[in-house]
Design a protein around this motif. Structure first.
Motif, PDB file in Angstrom:
ATOM      1  N   THR A   1       0.828  -1.194   0.000  1.00  0.00           N
ATOM      2  CA  THR A   1       0.000   0.000   0.000  1.00  0.00           C
ATOM      3  C   THR A   1       0.867   1.249   0.000  1.00  0.00           C
ATOM      4  N   SER A   2       0.433   2.267  -0.693  1.00  0.00           N
ATOM      5  CA  SER A   2       1.221   3.483  -0.810  1.00  0.00           C
ATOM      6  C   SER A   2       1.280   4.243   0.509  1.00  0.00           C
ATOM      7  N   GLY A   3       0.378   3.938   1.417  1.00  0.00           N
ATOM      8  CA  GLY A   3       0.349   4.665   2.679  1.00  0.00           C
ATOM      9  C   GLY A   3       1.303   4.142   3.724  1.00  0.00           C
ATOM     10  N   SER A   4       2.095   3.114   3.404  1.00  0.00           N
ATOM     11  CA  SER A   4       2.936   2.501   4.428  1.00  0.00           C
ATOM     12  C   SER A   4       4.362   3.032   4.431  1.00  0.00           C
ATOM     13  N   TRP A   5       4.657   3.993   3.566  1.00  0.00           N
ATOM     14  CA  TRP A   5       6.010   4.558   3.544  1.00  0.00           C
ATOM     15  C   TRP A   5       5.972   6.043   3.266  1.00  0.00           C
ATOM     16  N   PHE A   6       7.089   6.688   3.510  1.00  0.00           N
ATOM     17  CA  PHE A   6       7.191   8.114   3.220  1.00  0.00           C
ATOM     18  C   PHE A   6       8.576   8.369   2.652  1.00  0.00           C
ATOM     19  N   MET A   7       8.730   9.478   1.956  1.00  0.00           N
ATOM     20  CA  MET A   7       9.972   9.719   1.250  1.00  0.00           C
ATOM     21  C   MET A   7      10.400  11.166   1.376  1.00  0.00           C
ATOM     22  N   PHE A   8      11.703  11.361   1.463  1.00  0.00           N
ATOM     23  CA  PHE A   8      12.306  12.684   1.373  1.00  0.00           C
ATOM     24  C   PHE A   8      13.037  12.718   0.041  1.00  0.00           C
ATOM     25  N   ASN A   9      12.767  13.712  -0.770  1.00  0.00           N
ATOM     26  CA  ASN A   9      13.379  13.783  -2.090  1.00  0.00           C
ATOM     27  C   ASN A   9      14.204  15.060  -2.204  1.00  0.00           C
ATOM     28  N   ASN A  10      15.501  14.941  -1.975  1.00  0.00           N
ATOM     29  CA  ASN A  10      16.433  16.065  -2.058  1.00  0.00           C
ATOM     30  C   ASN A  10      15.948  17.249  -1.215  1.00  0.00           C
ATOM     31  N   GLU A  11      15.510  16.937   0.005  1.00  0.00           N
ATOM     32  CA  GLU A  11      15.036  17.984   0.911  1.00  0.00           C
ATOM     33  C   GLU A  11      16.161  18.413   1.827  1.00  0.00           C
ATOM     34  N   SER A  12      16.122  19.658   2.260  1.00  0.00           N
ATOM     35  CA  SER A  12      17.132  20.139   3.196  1.00  0.00           C
ATOM     36  C   SER A  12      17.019  19.345   4.487  1.00  0.00           C
ATOM     37  N   LEU A  13      18.154  19.140   5.132  1.00  0.00           N
ATOM     38  CA  LEU A  13      18.138  18.361   6.362  1.00  0.00           C
ATOM     39  C   LEU A  13      17.282  19.046   7.428  1.00  0.00           C
TER      40      LEU A  13
END
Length: 76
Positions: free
Chosen positions: A1-13
């Motif tokens: 399911t798409s709701g089971s993970w999250f992602m940071f995409n080249n975001e500032s720390l």
């Protein structure tokens, strides 16, 4: 399911730490100077512990993490 993970995409720390603080409902303290110009791309499962994520960040970017009174402090 798409709701089971999250992602940071080249975001500032700083942005990543602020989001993690909100998601895990904890205080994460850092000095902006220590983490400026660090960007982060990574996918996590929502079941991953905050400790695991912070420890990985610390190893990748040569940072130190301390925990006191339920808050985390990130330093260079």
């Amino acid at each position: 399911t798409s709701g089971s993970w999250f992602m940071f995409n080249n975001e500032s720390l700083a942005g990543v730490l602020d989001q993690l603080a909100g998601m895990y409902n904890v205080k994460i303290v850092y000095n902006v100077k220590d983490i400026q110009n660090i960007y982060f791309t990574r996918k996590y499962n929502k079941t991953d512990s905050l400790e695991r994520i912070l420890n990985e960040l610390a190893i990748l970017h040569d940072l130190k993490i301390s925990r006191m009174n339920g808050a985390y402090t990130i330093t260079r």
